[in-house]
Design an enzyme around this catalytic site. Structure first.
Site, short mmCIF file in Angstrom:
data_model
loop_
_atom_site.label_atom_id
_atom_site.label_comp_id
_atom_site.label_asym_id
_atom_site.label_seq_id
_atom_site.Cartn_x
_atom_site.Cartn_y
_atom_site.Cartn_z
N GLY A 24 14.05 -9.90 51.18
CA GLY A 24 13.63 -10.08 52.57
C GLY A 24 14.63 -10.87 53.38
CB THR A 35 3.21 3.16 45.22
OG1 THR A 35 4.05 4.33 45.27
CG2 THR A 35 3.04 2.80 43.77
CE1 TYR A 53 7.03 0.24 43.07
CE2 TYR A 53 6.85 2.61 43.41
CZ TYR A 53 6.67 1.33 43.86
OH TYR A 53 6.13 1.11 45.11
CE LYS A 68 4.02 -1.99 43.80
NZ LYS A 68 3.69 -3.04 44.77
CG ASN A 108 7.76 8.92 51.21
OD1 ASN A 108 6.87 9.41 50.53
ND2 ASN A 108 9.00 8.82 50.80
NE ARG A 110 15.21 9.49 44.31
CZ ARG A 110 14.77 8.88 45.40
NH1 ARG A 110 15.56 8.06 46.08
NH2 ARG A 110 13.54 9.08 45.84
N1 UDP Z 1 16.42 11.54 49.25
C1 UDP Z 1 17.60 12.25 49.40
N2 UDP Z 1 18.75 11.55 49.62
C2 UDP Z 1 18.80 10.20 49.69
C3 UDP Z 1 17.58 9.47 49.55
C4 UDP Z 1 16.41 10.18 49.32
O1 UDP Z 1 17.62 13.47 49.32
O2 UDP Z 1 19.88 9.64 49.87
C5 UDP Z 1 15.16 12.27 49.01
C6 UDP Z 1 14.45 11.87 47.73
O3 UDP Z 1 14.92 12.63 46.65
C7 UDP Z 1 12.99 12.17 48.10
C8 UDP Z 1 12.93 11.91 49.62
O4 UDP Z 1 14.29 11.94 50.06
O5 UDP Z 1 12.70 13.52 47.89
C9 UDP Z 1 12.34 10.57 49.96
O6 UDP Z 1 12.97 9.59 49.15
P1 UDP Z 1 12.81 8.03 49.42
O7 UDP Z 1 13.70 7.33 48.45
O8 UDP Z 1 12.99 7.75 50.86
O9 UDP Z 1 11.28 7.74 49.11
P2 UDP Z 1 10.39 8.05 47.80
O10 UDP Z 1 9.78 9.41 48.03
O11 UDP Z 1 11.25 7.97 46.60
O12 UDP Z 1 9.36 6.98 47.86
#
Ligand code: UDP
Length: 322
Positions: A37, A117, A141, A145, A170, A282
């Site tokens: 923060g 979450t 993670y 939670k 999100n 990812r």
């Molecule tokens: N994402 C992406 N590129 C980035 C960051 C995120 O394509 O640099 C995609 C990620 O794979 C997911 C979506 O965007 O499908 C939202 O990701 P974020 O990390 O914002 O939130 P999460 O869904 O993981 O809580």
């Protein structure tokens, strides 16, 4: 005037919440270790620098001050990191949270708002996801939670500690006045990263996977404006303070947008060129995560004000280009 302890009040969601509580004339104490923060994001209230792992500090704080409720935003939130360093996640998100709950119990503070979450649900079995959906998290993670959610049920039964667990989909956007915004380091969230690519702070945005089972092949998420999220916390707090029982709510707009749609919307909002690079999937990303938030609307009277994706991005852009 309600006396509220906001743990993690210097972070992204916590700082917006502190501003909201300030507008309602609450007596606010913020406890934050500033690991993620920012001190200057705490716009009002008393600030205490410290960690919830520090039992003595917590005991001293609860002795010095009386609280009607505790809102807990201090946790680690990166799925990838939680897989690499589960110990860090179990220690902070679970063990330290139990530490906080124990001190609350000793001090007779029995109302708790918890940041949970969508990751507690794991791979969706149906969409949109309501509160009845099975909770089978697929990464540390999400498990940390869920463990706290379960502990809270047990604390209610045994000790009468009442809680509201808010399962964010999100969280996105920024304070419409432009005073606060998202400042994670490292930043991992899509919207701030897209906007950094728009402002030139980053060379491009990587799209993590184009081969998902979605109309354009990119992941679909339910983006909820930070102000609307905070309003749901406020209503949950009022509900607990009026003596209502413990409850969990899913918080989202019920509208999914793909990664590509977010990038396209950001291009429209900013008018900037945003360079896109395709990258592999990812690990641990479900194709689609969309909330069914009808329960929060019915029980809390929650009504999102900024459900429109372009408004969410516009507010985030105002902060990015400050
Ligand atoms: N994402 C992406 N590129 C980035 C960051 C995120 O394509 O640099 C995609 C990620 O794979 C997911 C979506 O965007 O499908 C939202 O990701 P974020 O990390 O914002 O939130 P999460 O869904 O993981 O809580």
């Amino acid at each position: 005037m309600s006396k509220i302890l906001v743990v993690g009040g210097a972070g992204y969601i916590g700082s917006h919440m502190v501003k909201r509580l300030g507008q309602a004339d609450c007596e606010i104490t913020v406890l934050d270790n500033l690991s993620g923060g920012h001190r200057d994001a705490v716009l009002t209230g008393d600030f205490v620098l410290g960690d919830i792992a520090d039992t003595q500090l917590l005991q001293g704080l609860f002795k010095r001050k009386s609280f009607d409720a505790v809102m807990h935003f201090a946790s680690f939130i990166q799925v990838g990191e939680s897989i690499q360093e589960p110990g860090k996640y179990y220690r902070n998100n679970v063990s330290n949270t139990l530490n906080l709950l124990e001190v609350m119990r000793d001090s007779g503070v029995d109302k708790f708002i918890f940041s949970s979450t969508a990751a507690t649900f794991g791979e969706p079995r149906y969409s949109p996801i309501d509160e009845e959906h099975p909770q089978i998290p697929i990464n540390p993670y999400g498990r940390t939670k869920l463990m706290v959610e379960q502990a809270l049920q047990d604390y209610d039964l045994a000790y009468g500690l009442k809680s509201v667990c808010l399962r964010y989909f999100n969280a996105a956007g920024a304070d419409p006045d432009g005073q606060l915004g998202e400042r994670h380091d490292p930043e991992t969230h899509l919207i701030p990263l897209v906007l950094m690519a728009a402002s030139g702070r980053r060379p491009h945005i990587s799209v993590f996977g184009r081969d998902y089972d979605t109309p354009d092949g990119t992941c679909i998420r339910d983006y909820i404006h930070i102000t609307d999220l905070c309003e749901a916390h406020w209503l949950s707090l009022q509900s607990l303070l009026s003596g209502n029982p413990s409850q969990s709510y899913n918080l989202g707009n019920g509208n999914g947008f793909s990664v590509q749609e977010v990038i396209d919307a950001a291009r429209r909002v900013t008018g900037k060129i945003i360079k896109v690079v395709d990258a592999p999937r990812r690990h641990g990303d479900p194709a689609t995560l969309v909330a069914d938030a009808r329960l929060a609307k019915e029980k809390l009277g929650w009504a999102p004000k900024y459900a429109d994706l372009e408004t969410i991005i516009e507010h985030a852009w105002k902060f990015e280009s400050r």
